[in-house]
Design a protein around this motif. Structure first.
Motif, mmCIF file in Angstrom:
data_model
loop_
_atom_site.group_PDB
_atom_site.id
_atom_site.type_symbol
_atom_site.label_atom_id
_atom_site.label_comp_id
_atom_site.label_asym_id
_atom_site.label_seq_id
_atom_site.Cartn_x
_atom_site.Cartn_y
_atom_site.Cartn_z
ATOM 1 N N GLY A 192 49.365 89.506 -14.274
ATOM 2 C CA GLY A 192 50.136 89.777 -13.250
ATOM 3 C C GLY A 192 50.359 88.459 -12.232
ATOM 4 N N GLU A 251 44.029 88.119 -17.816
ATOM 5 C CA GLU A 251 44.836 88.438 -18.863
ATOM 6 C C GLU A 251 46.199 87.720 -18.217
ATOM 7 N N ARG A 292 52.749 85.819 -18.014
ATOM 8 C CA ARG A 292 53.853 84.578 -17.678
ATOM 9 C C ARG A 292 53.096 83.386 -16.714
ATOM 10 N N TYR A 296 58.602 86.522 -21.482
ATOM 11 C CA TYR A 296 59.482 87.741 -21.753
ATOM 12 C C TYR A 296 60.946 87.219 -21.963
HETATM 13 C C1 LIG Z 1 47.732 94.953 -19.575
HETATM 14 C C2 LIG Z 1 48.600 93.726 -19.271
HETATM 15 N N1 LIG Z 1 47.963 92.746 -19.124
HETATM 16 C C3 LIG Z 1 48.424 91.561 -18.926
HETATM 17 C C4 LIG Z 1 49.714 91.587 -18.682
HETATM 18 C C5 LIG Z 1 50.370 90.312 -18.417
HETATM 19 O O1 LIG Z 1 51.157 90.370 -17.174
HETATM 20 P P1 LIG Z 1 51.904 88.899 -16.702
HETATM 21 O O2 LIG Z 1 52.698 88.462 -17.723
HETATM 22 O O3 LIG Z 1 52.766 89.460 -15.471
HETATM 23 O O4 LIG Z 1 50.734 87.806 -16.369
HETATM 24 C C6 LIG Z 1 50.523 92.874 -18.762
HETATM 25 C C7 LIG Z 1 51.802 92.786 -18.564
HETATM 26 O O5 LIG Z 1 52.564 93.713 -18.592
HETATM 27 C C8 LIG Z 1 49.709 93.828 -19.017
HETATM 28 O O6 LIG Z 1 50.187 95.103 -19.273
#
Ligand SMILES: Cc1ncc(COP(=O)(O)O)c(C=O)c1O
Length: 434
Positions: free
Chosen positions: A248, A290, A293, A390
């Motif tokens: 996130g 994790e 983006r 995405y």
């Molecule tokens: C469980 C989980 N981890 C990681 C992410 C990655 O989020 P971001 O691409 O915003 O870093 C998401 C995105 O939906 C998620 O649901």
């Protein structure tokens, strides 16, 4: 003008990315085209990893492959020493096909099927993030049948929802994901999982939202979880080896966005978890994150051929490109905003404001509203920045538009990593009536 990573302007006055002329890319590979700046992906990955290493904290940086999952991308993640987060059998299959080490794969999702769970167990992946009681029972049955032991994390909802600069504290979170931390569900899940001899409960996972620009939400989530961990140590004797705080981390899509560097998120998270572990006399857990983006988002550019335009006098001018919501659904889905330039003359002075329309038969198929651009010329190639996350992964065949190709560029070299779909591909699975 803001240029990401290796993007800049070359001696011909064209946009250049990874040392390759964007106009040449469009000519050689066609449009629309997704182009990825590999050096920038590597830089982002190292930014996250090195902060943990420099502070001597055991950690895993798992690339959330939902942001952009292809065999080449998974291989790049492996080259950079990342772990991998997958959320479906398809993403898992992609990872396995890419030769990604199964023990570094984490499997998410709120409705994993028996088939998907069996695949994960058979592949001996690193851990399954158990999301709900239904899944826990299904996974128990599978582990029993196969007589194997599986590592699991429990996904919890800590009662914090974070979006960009806002975070919301809620007693109970209204989310389809995870076990609620406040109302006892998470504890029930833990006590249901711990005695089961085919589970090894590694720890706790949460993911509080997307495109987050501050560390407050992560810190609050860590506080709520560690408080609970202290309680569970006392009452249940459970000590978490892993604290996974999800992804996130925000990126810059437009000049309104002001993200903080990856190292700052990581440093502040480490500081807080160390402090909390000390306060509550807990063993310092491994910290897992994790990012999706923030690893690939600003490394991606989409190139389009500009086509028709329509002037509605006194209202607006539309400029249409040869793609749209079929290759980037984010503007239509959640009003996502982007910046763009003409790749063949990125520094040309803007002389009008236009709105970039896609070619799909849907009036909501708009890519960018009110974009300042020089007046259109026939050969113009529009480069939309920051489409790496995405974009391809949410691409679709609406209006039977073939999905674009994907090219990686690095050190002056362009490599095709996903072929452009053809019309034959579109009818490949269609069967005739008779
Ligand atoms: C469980 C989980 N981890 C990681 C992410 C990655 O989020 P971001 O691409 O915003 O870093 C998401 C995105 O939906 C998620 O649901």
């Amino acid at each position: 003008m803001y240029f990401y990573g290796t993007t800049g302007v070359n001696k011909d006055g064209h946009l250049e990315i990874g040392g390759v002329d964007a106009v040449e890319l469009a000519k050689n590979f066609g449009t629309p085209l997704y182009v990825y700046d590999v050096a920038l992906i590597r830089e982002r990955a190292r930014g996250f990893k090195q902060t943990f290493e420099q502070q001597n904290v055991r950690a895993q940086v798992a690339y959330a492959s939902k942001a952009f999952s292809t065999v080449a991308m998974v291989q790049l993640a492996e080259e950079e020493g990342l772990s991998l987060d997958v959320v479906s059998g398809g993403e898992l299959y992609t990872a396995i096909t890419a030769g990604f080490p199964p023990e570094k794969i984490h499997f998410h999702g709120n409705n994993k099927s028996r088939e998907e769970l069996e695949m994960a167990v058979d592949q001996k992946i690193g851990c399954i993030v158990v999301d709900n009681f239904y899944e826990m029972e299904l996974l128990k049955a599978i582990c029993l049948e196969k007589q194997v032991k599986t590592n699991i994390l429990l996904r919890v909802t800590p009662g914090i929802e974070a979006h960009t600069h806002d975070y919301i504290l809620t007693g109970q979170e209204d989310s389809k994901f995870g076990f609620d931390l406040q109302n006892g569900q998470a504890e029930n899940a833990l006590t249901a999982a711990l005695p089961f001899e085919h589970f090894n409960v590694l720890g706790i996972h949460c993911h509080i939202g997307s495109q987050i620009f501050e560390t407050t939400g992560f810190i609050l989530a860590a506080q709520k979880i560690v408080e609970k961990l202290a309680e569970w140590k006392e009452r249940i004797g459970f000590e978490s080896e892993v604290l996974n705080l999800g992804g996130g981390f925000g990126i810059r899509y437009t000049k309104e966005d002001e993200p903080i560097p990856p190292s700052q998120y990581v440093s502040e998270i480490i500081k807080e978890v160390k402090k909390l572990a000390g306060e509550y006399l807990l063993k310092m857990p491994e910290i897992w994150i994790e990012p999706g983006r923030s690893l690939v988002g600003d490394a991606g550019i989409t190139l389009y051929q500009v086509g028709a335009s329509k002037d509605v006098p006194g209202v607006r001018k539309y400029l249409a490109v040869d793609g749209g919501m079929s290759d980037n659904i984010r503007p239509a889905l959640y009003q996502a905003k982007y910046e763009a330039v003409f790749a063949n003359r990125p520094l040309a002075q803007a002389s009008e404001t236009v709105s970039i329309a896609g070619k799909c038969c849907e009036s909501g198929d708009m890519l960018i509203w009110d974009l300042p651009l020089p007046e259109q010329e026939d050969e113009d190639i529009l480069a939309v920045f920051c489409t790496g996350a995405y974009g391809y992964s949410m691409a679709n065949n609406y209006n039977r538009i073939p999905r674009p190709a994907v090219v990686f560029v690095e050190n002056g070299k362009a490599t095709l990593v996903v072929k452009r779909e053809t019309y034959e591909d579109l009818v490949r699975y269609d069967l005739p009536l008779k």
